[in-house]
Write a protein that holds these residues in place. Structure first.
Motif, PDB file in Angstrom:
ATOM      1  N   ASP A 167      20.182   9.395   2.210  1.00  0.00           N
ATOM      2  CA  ASP A 167      19.174   8.462   2.649  1.00  0.00           C
ATOM      3  C   ASP A 167      18.768   8.694   4.106  1.00  0.00           C
ATOM      4  N   LYS A 168      19.725   8.990   4.909  1.00  0.00           N
ATOM      5  CA  LYS A 168      19.475   9.091   6.350  1.00  0.00           C
ATOM      6  C   LYS A 168      19.501  10.538   6.829  1.00  0.00           C
ATOM      7  N   TRP A 169      19.206  11.462   5.933  1.00  0.00           N
ATOM      8  CA  TRP A 169      19.273  12.885   6.261  1.00  0.00           C
ATOM      9  C   TRP A 169      18.370  13.231   7.448  1.00  0.00           C
ATOM     10  N   GLU A 170      17.203  12.596   7.507  1.00  0.00           N
ATOM     11  CA  GLU A 170      16.260  12.886   8.591  1.00  0.00           C
ATOM     12  C   GLU A 170      16.836  12.506   9.952  1.00  0.00           C
ATOM     13  N   ASN A 171      17.751  11.539   9.975  1.00  0.00           N
ATOM     14  CA  ASN A 171      18.332  11.064  11.229  1.00  0.00           C
ATOM     15  C   ASN A 171      19.556  11.868  11.684  1.00  0.00           C
ATOM     16  N   VAL A 172      20.019  12.805  10.844  1.00  0.00           N
ATOM     17  CA  VAL A 172      21.199  13.603  11.194  1.00  0.00           C
ATOM     18  C   VAL A 172      20.769  14.756  12.096  1.00  0.00           C
ATOM     19  N   ASP A 173      21.512  14.930  13.201  1.00  0.00           N
ATOM     20  CA  ASP A 173      21.219  16.046  14.112  1.00  0.00           C
ATOM     21  C   ASP A 173      21.279  17.371  13.364  1.00  0.00           C
ATOM     22  N   GLU A 174      20.396  18.263  13.728  1.00  0.00           N
ATOM     23  CA  GLU A 174      20.300  19.576  13.095  1.00  0.00           C
ATOM     24  C   GLU A 174      21.642  20.308  13.108  1.00  0.00           C
ATOM     25  N   GLU A 175      22.355  20.226  14.205  1.00  0.00           N
ATOM     26  CA  GLU A 175      23.632  20.948  14.319  1.00  0.00           C
ATOM     27  C   GLU A 175      24.741  20.324  13.477  1.00  0.00           C
ATOM     28  N   LYS A 176      24.623  19.041  13.100  1.00  0.00           N
ATOM     29  CA  LYS A 176      25.639  18.389  12.271  1.00  0.00           C
ATOM     30  C   LYS A 176      25.337  18.488  10.774  1.00  0.00           C
ATOM     31  N   ARG A 177      24.149  18.973  10.434  1.00  0.00           N
ATOM     32  CA  ARG A 177      23.768  19.039   9.021  1.00  0.00           C
ATOM     33  C   ARG A 177      24.682  19.931   8.181  1.00  0.00           C
ATOM     34  N   PRO A 178      25.127  21.103   8.683  1.00  0.00           N
ATOM     35  CA  PRO A 178      26.042  21.909   7.858  1.00  0.00           C
ATOM     36  C   PRO A 178      27.341  21.163   7.518  1.00  0.00           C
ATOM     37  N   GLU A 179      27.866  20.427   8.480  1.00  0.00           N
ATOM     38  CA  GLU A 179      29.098  19.660   8.250  1.00  0.00           C
ATOM     39  C   GLU A 179      28.875  18.579   7.187  1.00  0.00           C
ATOM     40  N   TYR A 180      27.746  17.850   7.317  1.00  0.00           N
ATOM     41  CA  TYR A 180      27.436  16.816   6.340  1.00  0.00           C
ATOM     42  C   TYR A 180      27.147  17.420   4.965  1.00  0.00           C
TER      43      TYR A 180
ATOM     44  N   GLU B  74      28.422  20.116   3.720  1.00  0.00           N
ATOM     45  CA  GLU B  74      29.715  20.505   3.148  1.00  0.00           C
ATOM     46  C   GLU B  74      30.421  19.298   2.534  1.00  0.00           C
ATOM     47  N   LYS B  75      30.381  18.164   3.238  1.00  0.00           N
ATOM     48  CA  LYS B  75      31.012  16.948   2.725  1.00  0.00           C
ATOM     49  C   LYS B  75      30.313  16.457   1.455  1.00  0.00           C
ATOM     50  N   ILE B  76      28.994  16.507   1.445  1.00  0.00           N
ATOM     51  CA  ILE B  76      28.224  16.061   0.279  1.00  0.00           C
ATOM     52  C   ILE B  76      28.528  16.949  -0.923  1.00  0.00           C
ATOM     53  N   ILE B  77      28.525  18.261  -0.714  1.00  0.00           N
ATOM     54  CA  ILE B  77      28.814  19.203  -1.802  1.00  0.00           C
ATOM     55  C   ILE B  77      30.217  18.982  -2.332  1.00  0.00           C
ATOM     56  N   SER B  78      31.174  18.761  -1.436  1.00  0.00           N
ATOM     57  CA  SER B  78      32.553  18.507  -1.847  1.00  0.00           C
ATOM     58  C   SER B  78      32.645  17.257  -2.718  1.00  0.00           C
ATOM     59  N   GLU B  79      31.952  16.194  -2.328  1.00  0.00           N
ATOM     60  CA  GLU B  79      31.968  14.958  -3.107  1.00  0.00           C
ATOM     61  C   GLU B  79      31.287  15.133  -4.467  1.00  0.00           C
ATOM     62  N   VAL B  80      30.190  15.876  -4.494  1.00  0.00           N
ATOM     63  CA  VAL B  80      29.497  16.137  -5.761  1.00  0.00           C
ATOM     64  C   VAL B  80      30.406  16.938  -6.694  1.00  0.00           C
ATOM     65  N   ASP B  81      31.082  17.963  -6.160  1.00  0.00           N
ATOM     66  CA  ASP B  81      32.011  18.757  -6.961  1.00  0.00           C
ATOM     67  C   ASP B  81      33.139  17.882  -7.507  1.00  0.00           C
ATOM     68  N   HIS B  82      33.665  17.003  -6.649  1.00  0.00           N
ATOM     69  CA  HIS B  82      34.741  16.101  -7.052  1.00  0.00           C
ATOM     70  C   HIS B  82      34.278  15.190  -8.189  1.00  0.00           C
ATOM     71  N   MET B  83      33.108  14.592  -8.040  1.00  0.00           N
ATOM     72  CA  MET B  83      32.577  13.698  -9.072  1.00  0.00           C
ATOM     73  C   MET B  83      32.285  14.447 -10.369  1.00  0.00           C
TER      74      MET B  83
END
Length: 193
Positions: A1-14, A16-25
């Motif tokens: 939802d708030k992807w536009e508000n995430v700093d460009e440099e923090k997007r890879p970290e986020y 990775e977390k999103i992909i990990s959660e999707v894989d887990h689910m």
């Protein structure tokens, strides 16, 4: 939802977390579907002669990276008198059972995992013991329950789906196998016969 508000440099970290959660689910949903099929009898067992010793050795090889990474001493013990450890079972399902037991043992182990195959007159017993922290007595009966997970990570979230052992129990029930778990202050043992 708030992807536009995430700093460009923090997007890879986020990401990775999103992909990990999707894989887990995704993994959890797949396991729940497997469990449902096994429990309602819509999965037909493709029984054949399965060499449990060979299967254990192959699963150990497939998990070798994790074993080496944690510097685990994994020992496979067999009876000197037994010539083979063949059971009439579904190979794919036995792979799921033993792989689940082994990956859990690796995950919760400190240094040593002992796998034992024992041949009796009309049965073979598989057991796996790790030397990690034991399971609380109040949790022992619940380990086979769907979505039960006594282990939490530092953030308080589940480390895994809590579905694996319920799938294992359903597979073993479908094979008319007995199974169990016991645990002490140091170490936990899972077995089936």
């Amino acid at each position: 939802d708030k992807w536009e508000n995430v700093d460009e440099e923090k997007r890879p970290e986020y990401s990775e977390k999103i992909i990990s959660e999707v894989d887990h689910m995704s993994s959890m949903v797949t396991r729940l579907l497997e469990l449902s099929k096994i429990q309602d009898g819509s999965v037909k067992l493709n029984r054949e002669d399965v060499d449990l010793l060979l299967l254990v050795q192959n699963i150990k090889k497939r998990n070798m990276e994790s074993i080496l990474k944690k510097d685990i001493d994994m020992v496979i013990e067999t009876d000197e008198r037994a010539e083979n450890y063949t059971v009439y079972a579904d190979l794919e399902m036995m792979y799921i059972v033993i792989n689940n037991f082994m990956t859990n043992a690796i995950k919760y182990c400190e240094h040593t995992i002992r796998i034992r195959l024992k041949k009796y007159r009309n049965s073979i017993e598989f057991s796996i013991t790790n030397d990690g922290a034991g399971i609380e007595k109040t949790d022992l009966e619940k380990v086979w329950d769907v979505l039960y997970n006594s282990k939490k990570n530092k953030s308080g979230q589940d480390e895994n789906s809590g579905v694996g052992l319920s799938v294992v129990k359903s597979i073993l029930d479908a094979h008319n196998a007995k199974c169990g778990c016991y645990s002490g202050f140091k170490g936990t043992n899972f077995w089936f016969s």
